[in-house]
Design an enzyme around this catalytic site. Structure first.
Site, mmCIF file in Angstrom:
data_model
loop_
_atom_site.group_PDB
_atom_site.id
_atom_site.type_symbol
_atom_site.label_atom_id
_atom_site.label_comp_id
_atom_site.label_asym_id
_atom_site.label_seq_id
_atom_site.Cartn_x
_atom_site.Cartn_y
_atom_site.Cartn_z
ATOM 1 N N ASP A 157 50.633 74.106 10.029
ATOM 2 C CA ASP A 157 50.424 74.335 11.252
ATOM 3 C C ASP A 157 51.344 74.208 12.849
ATOM 4 O O ASP A 157 51.825 74.040 12.387
ATOM 5 C CB ASP A 157 49.044 73.797 11.294
ATOM 6 C CG ASP A 157 48.240 75.324 12.756
ATOM 7 O OD1 ASP A 157 48.971 75.212 12.942
ATOM 8 O OD2 ASP A 157 47.274 75.332 11.521
ATOM 9 N N HIS A 225 46.728 75.984 18.366
ATOM 10 C CA HIS A 225 46.328 76.224 17.111
ATOM 11 C C HIS A 225 46.311 74.669 16.391
ATOM 12 O O HIS A 225 45.169 74.561 15.385
ATOM 13 C CB HIS A 225 47.303 77.096 16.484
ATOM 14 C CG HIS A 225 46.867 77.922 14.526
ATOM 15 N ND1 HIS A 225 46.807 77.397 14.261
ATOM 16 C CD2 HIS A 225 45.915 79.541 15.539
ATOM 17 C CE1 HIS A 225 46.367 78.391 13.070
ATOM 18 N NE2 HIS A 225 46.039 79.195 13.560
ATOM 19 N N SER A 551 41.843 81.457 10.478
ATOM 20 C CA SER A 551 42.701 80.347 10.470
ATOM 21 C C SER A 551 41.902 78.803 10.699
ATOM 22 O O SER A 551 41.850 77.770 10.394
ATOM 23 C CB SER A 551 43.727 80.168 11.872
ATOM 24 O OG SER A 551 44.768 80.720 11.512
#
Ligand SMILES: *[C@@H]1O[C@H](CO)[C@@H](O)[C@H](O)[C@H]1NC(C)=O
Ligand SMILES: *[C@@H]1O[C@H](CO)[C@@H](O)[C@H](O)[C@H]1NC(C)=O
Ligand SMILES: *[C@@H]1O[C@H](CO)[C@@H](O)[C@H](O)[C@H]1NC(C)=O
Ligand SMILES: *[C@@H]1O[C@H](CO)[C@@H](O)[C@H](O)[C@H]1NC(C)=O
Ligand SMILES: *[C@@H]1O[C@H](CO)[C@@H](O)[C@H](O)[C@H]1NC(C)=O
Ligand SMILES: *[C@@H]1O[C@H](CO)[C@@H](O)[C@H](O)[C@H]1NC(C)=O
Ligand SMILES: *[C@@H]1O[C@H](CO)[C@@H](O)[C@H](O)[C@H]1NC(C)=O
Ligand SMILES: *[C@@H]1O[C@H](CO)[C@@H](O)[C@H](O)[C@H]1NC(C)=O
Ligand SMILES: *[C@@H]1O[C@H](CO)[C@@H](O)[C@H](O)[C@H]1NC(C)=O
Length: 776
Positions: A157, A225, A551
């Site tokens: 990530d 994220h 995601s």
């Protein structure tokens, strides 16, 4: 990353501009350098005896093809070394390097060379957060009998924010001896929860020489994220978590006692296959138990061998590591799904059952609720309401006095009106539109408005507001934000419009996606330096954020996989996936079939939208039966797709060959293609597709199961035998499913389910079945 919000109106121009910009950058760097990064696949068994490691062999190959003339041997090898980015040993056999075309040509003649691909970029599967409100919390609708103790989840990530409370190791035991990973932060930033953190950027730098971005050489997450996905999978308990008061409660990951290892591969300037493969290579060597991958390779390529997650994922599966990967955010068109290789666990996204509201109180006391995540604290009291048919003229809007609520209604682009009102700096606004089917869309995109604003459909309050204004000489209204969280909103879940739909173009014979998990408006930890939204053009930051995308769905499933791994340490990746799939729910919280709102009028979402259905974590721990599959079973699929042995060796290693070929993998779902042969529409001929399956009893003691088929109207479904009797745990039984349908199928999709139901009524092992005329 900002390029993934495909379906948004607002920002289309920005998206196009940034795509163009990226292209220009690529052109420049490629022309100037006249060389590219390549991933080279090698036959590792061809290594000459003179070399002790594959790395030294590849380096030597590189210096032998290097065109850079140099004075001494030493110079040449150091030049070759700096062009040599990574050596891969666990995911593929080979390396990546920066090469000119003629260097590449020479390399092709080297002994052991199999093939090459140009380095490619991948995308994160989130939507742009400042426009997209996310979905639900990680908070505890589910209480599992274990919490994933000691299972190690590796994530690929944007990095991680180690100081986040979600990564506190309170209550965690010592890191197990078997762990070989390292912490590329100052080591005191890792702990018994966050046990590893590494970064991979050589591919990025090769394509962007001299790139300067914060935390380039650190696993630290400047975006948010990776912190979000990590805390969703395995975040520790955090009390009093919220996004500016929205969704206040205790946040925790799906497996709050599992451990986290972050492999940073995504940067502001992109995500490169060469870095992704290196990260997966290392994660396998480090000893992760589960990999969670919320990014994908979305080039329009039909070959599996081009896809870094497919090829690296194969070897992870072979080593017993399930790879959970996002289906992508390219809904709602069929065949757009990514990460659908048969050995991956492919995750679609759905909604959660909660919404966040503000209130507009009219002068007569009537309250109008509207969805919002506006973080501003203030309430605006009894301000004049000014009704504009159109908010299309910035000059006009600027003339209106401050401290008024502008009400805009028109059928031209909502996003244009919003932008005009924003740049006119109105104090507050209400945007009314005439189509209730737009409300999901508008809520998602505008609940992050940069000034106090409400988006209302005519049907849900817009009419009330307009009538009130028209009937009163001095209409007034008050805005309040951070007002209510509605839980148990119905119906929920439903398939998220953005979630990519199957089949999977690169391997259509296996039904994908596999499972749906919460992906819309997920609350989880965030990087405190990653902007969450803007108020008037000022950046706003928060330790928690809502985010949406496949995601966000993926780490939920990785967390559940950790719970299963803890309960059944010896289960294969296929068995873990089977448990998750066959126990999924096909009903929403109104007890009707889960729907796909992008298909109004269709009574149920299809398995091409949501796989078997919405994940049921507790049931997945005790599935009754599992469909298992070995490496040998998987390899029959590319063999049956007529991959050459050279192509097969990219996934495996030289010792494999296509001894048998079959597209009929022992998978917990079924898809059959019945082409629409338009010229023979009146033909009565039928065709039959036959599937062979073997199920393993994982329940204690004897069990008897009976087959039950639902749906599949227009297709004759036969299951033989109809009953499966197991005398003991781990016993296997086989059955045959045949689908007889018209030679020329006129419906795009016919679907249904095969359920094996045990006589005691404890287990229901469900598999989706799809018959389609949509050919790849
Ligand atoms: C919870 O958080 C809110 C807002 O961040 C804060 O005002 C409040 O004091 C906190 N409550 C507790 C018990 O920590
Ligand atoms: C906006 O309104 C002003 C008058 O207030 C007018 O002069 C101008 O032409 C209008 N602009 C557009 C684009 O219609
Ligand atoms: C707006 O409404 C008018 C009249 O109903 C219609 O002709 C026009 O096409 C609509 N415009 C848009 C952008 O929907
Ligand atoms: C909303 O749209 C429908 C159909 O296009 C139309 O019949 C109706 O009059 C519109 N309502 C308003 C208030 O504009
Ligand atoms: C593979 O080759 C065989 C024999 O040539 C052919 O019958 C089959 O259709 C091919 N399969 C695919 C998926 O192309
Ligand atoms: C190739 O795969 C086989 C079977 O898994 C394994 O025994 C062998 O060690 C592998 N060879 C290499 C060079 O990785
Ligand atoms: C149907 O037949 C016509 C003429 O025989 C041919 O041109 C056309 O391609 C056929 N269509 C399909 C879908 O086979
Ligand atoms: C129609 O079906 C028949 C029987 O299967 C076949 O022989 C013929 O070629 C088909 N015609 C076309 C145009 O596909
Ligand atoms: C197709 O089947 C129907 C009913 O079974 C029959 O009436 C018809 O003649 C058949 N048509 C052909 C072309 O065989």
């Amino acid at each position: 990353m900002s390029l993934t919000s495909k379906s948004s109106n607002m920002g289309i121009l920005e998206i196009i501009t940034s795509i163009l910009l990226l292209n220009v950058l690529f052109l420049i760097s490629f022309t100037l350098a006249n060389s590219n990064t390549y991933i080279i696949h090698m036959d590792s068994s061809a290594m000459p005896k003179a070399f002790s490691t594959h790395h030294s062999w590849y380096s030597s190959l590189l210096s032998s093809v290097s065109e850079t003339t140099s004075e001494t041997e030493d110079d040449s090898s150091s030049l070759a070394t700096c062009k040599h980015l990574y050596t891969y040993t666990n995911t593929i056999n080979g390396f990546s390097a920066i090469l000119t075309l003629s260097e590449l040509e020479s390399l092709k003649n080297s002994f052991g060379y199999i093939s090459h691909t140009r380095d490619a970029s991948l995308k994160l599967h989130t939507t742009h957060t400042s426009q997209f409100l996310g979905l639900t919390s990680v908070s505890g609708a589910w209480t599992a009998p274990n919490q994933g103790e000691d299972v190690i989840i590796g994530l690929l990530d944007t990095g991680i924010w180690p100081e986040s409370e979600s990564f506190s190791d309170e209550g965690m035991t010592k890191v197990p001896q078997r762990w070989k990973g390292i912490c590329q932060f100052n080591s005191f930033l890792c702990n018994n929860k966050l046990i590893g953190a590494r970064f991979y950027n050589k591919g990025l730098i090769a394509d962007n020489p001299g790139v300067k971005i914060p935390f380039l050489n650190s696993p630290r997450d400047s975006n948010g994220h990776g912190t979000h996905t990590s805390s969703t999978a395995a975040g520790n308990y955090v009390k009093n978590a919220s996004y500016f008061g929205y969704a206040l409660g205790t946040a925790k990951g799906m497996a709050p006692r599992a451990r986290i290892a972050m492999y940073k591969v995504s940067y502001k300037y992109g995500t490169y296959a060469s870095d992704v493969i290196a990260a997966m290579d290392q994660a396998i060597a480090d000893g992760v138990d589960i990999l969670s991958v919320s990014l994908g390779y979305d080039a329009d390529e039909r070959l599996l061998e081009e896809d870094p997650i497919a090829i690296a994922g194969f070897r992870a599966m072979e080593k017993g590591v399930p790879v959970v990967a996002s289906a992508g955010n390219d809904g709602t068109i069929y065949y757009r799904l990514l990460n659908g290789a048969p050995w991956l666990l492919t995750v679609a996204a759905g909604t959660l059952d909660r919404q966040f509201y503000g209130v507009l109180t009219l002068g007569d006391g009537v309250e109008i609720n509207f969805q919002t995540l506006y973080p501003g604290k203030y309430s605006l009291n009894q301000m004049p309401l000014v009704y504009n048919e159109k908010c299309d003229n910035e000059t006009e809007l600027r003339k209106l006095m401050k401290n008024k609520i502008i009400v805009c209604k028109d059928n031209f682009s909502l996003s244009d009106q919003y932008k005009i009102a924003e740049s006119a700096k109105v104090s507050a606004a209400v945007f009314i539109f005439n189509d209730s089917s737009w409300s999901e869309f508008s809520t998602r995109y505008y609940s992050r408005s940069s000034f106090p604003a409400a988006f209302l459909s005519i049907q849900d309050g817009g009419d009330t507001l307009i009538n009130y204004i028209k009937k009163n000489s001095d209409p007034r209204g008050s805005f309040q934000f951070q007002k209510t969280t509605k839980l148990g909103t119905k119906p929920a879940p439903h398939v998220a419009d953005y979630s990519s739909r199957g089949p999977y173009l690169r391997c259509p014979s296996i039904l994908k996606p596999d499972i749906m998990a919460p992906g819309t408006q997920v609350l989880a930890s965030w990087s405190p330096i990653g902007e969450v939204t803007t108020i008037r053009s000022r950046s706003v930051y928060s330790n928690f954020n809502f985010n949406s995308g496949t995601s966000m769905a993926t780490p939920h499933v990785a967390g559940v996989a950790a719970l299963i791994k803890k309960a059944h340490p010896d289960w294969s990746p296929a068995a873990i996936r089977s448990a998750i799939m066959t126990t999924a729910s096909v009903l929403d919280n109104t007890n009707s079939p889960i729907k796909d709102p992008s298909m109004p009028g269709i009574p149920a979402a299809s398995p091409l939208d949501m796989g078997t259905g919405h994940i049921s974590p507790i049931k997945a721990l005790d599935p009754g039966l599992v469909y298992d599959a070995t490496t040998q079973d998987y390899i029959k699929v590319p063999c049956a797709m007529n991959y050459t042995s050279r192509q097969i060796r990219i996934f495996t290693n030289s010792s494999y060959s296509c001894k048998s070929r079959s597209l009929d993998l022992n998978y917990p779902s079924f898809i059959a293609f019945f082409p629409d042969d338009q010229n023979n529409s009146t033909s009565n001929q039928t065709v039959v597709h036959v599937f062979q399956r073997t199920v393993t009893n994982v329940a204690k003691g004897g069990m008897a199961y009976t087959a039950k088929v639902t749906g599949m109207d227009g297709i004759k479904v036969k299951v033989e035998p109809q009953k499966l009797i197991f005398k003991q745990i781990y016993e296997k039984q086989s059955y045959k499913l045949s689908l007889e349908g018209p030679k020329s199928l006129k419906k795009d999709i016919i679907f249904g389910y095969l359920s094996w139901v045990d006589d005691g009524g404890k287990y229901l092992v469900r598999s989706p079945i799809v018959a389609t005329n949509m050919m790849p």
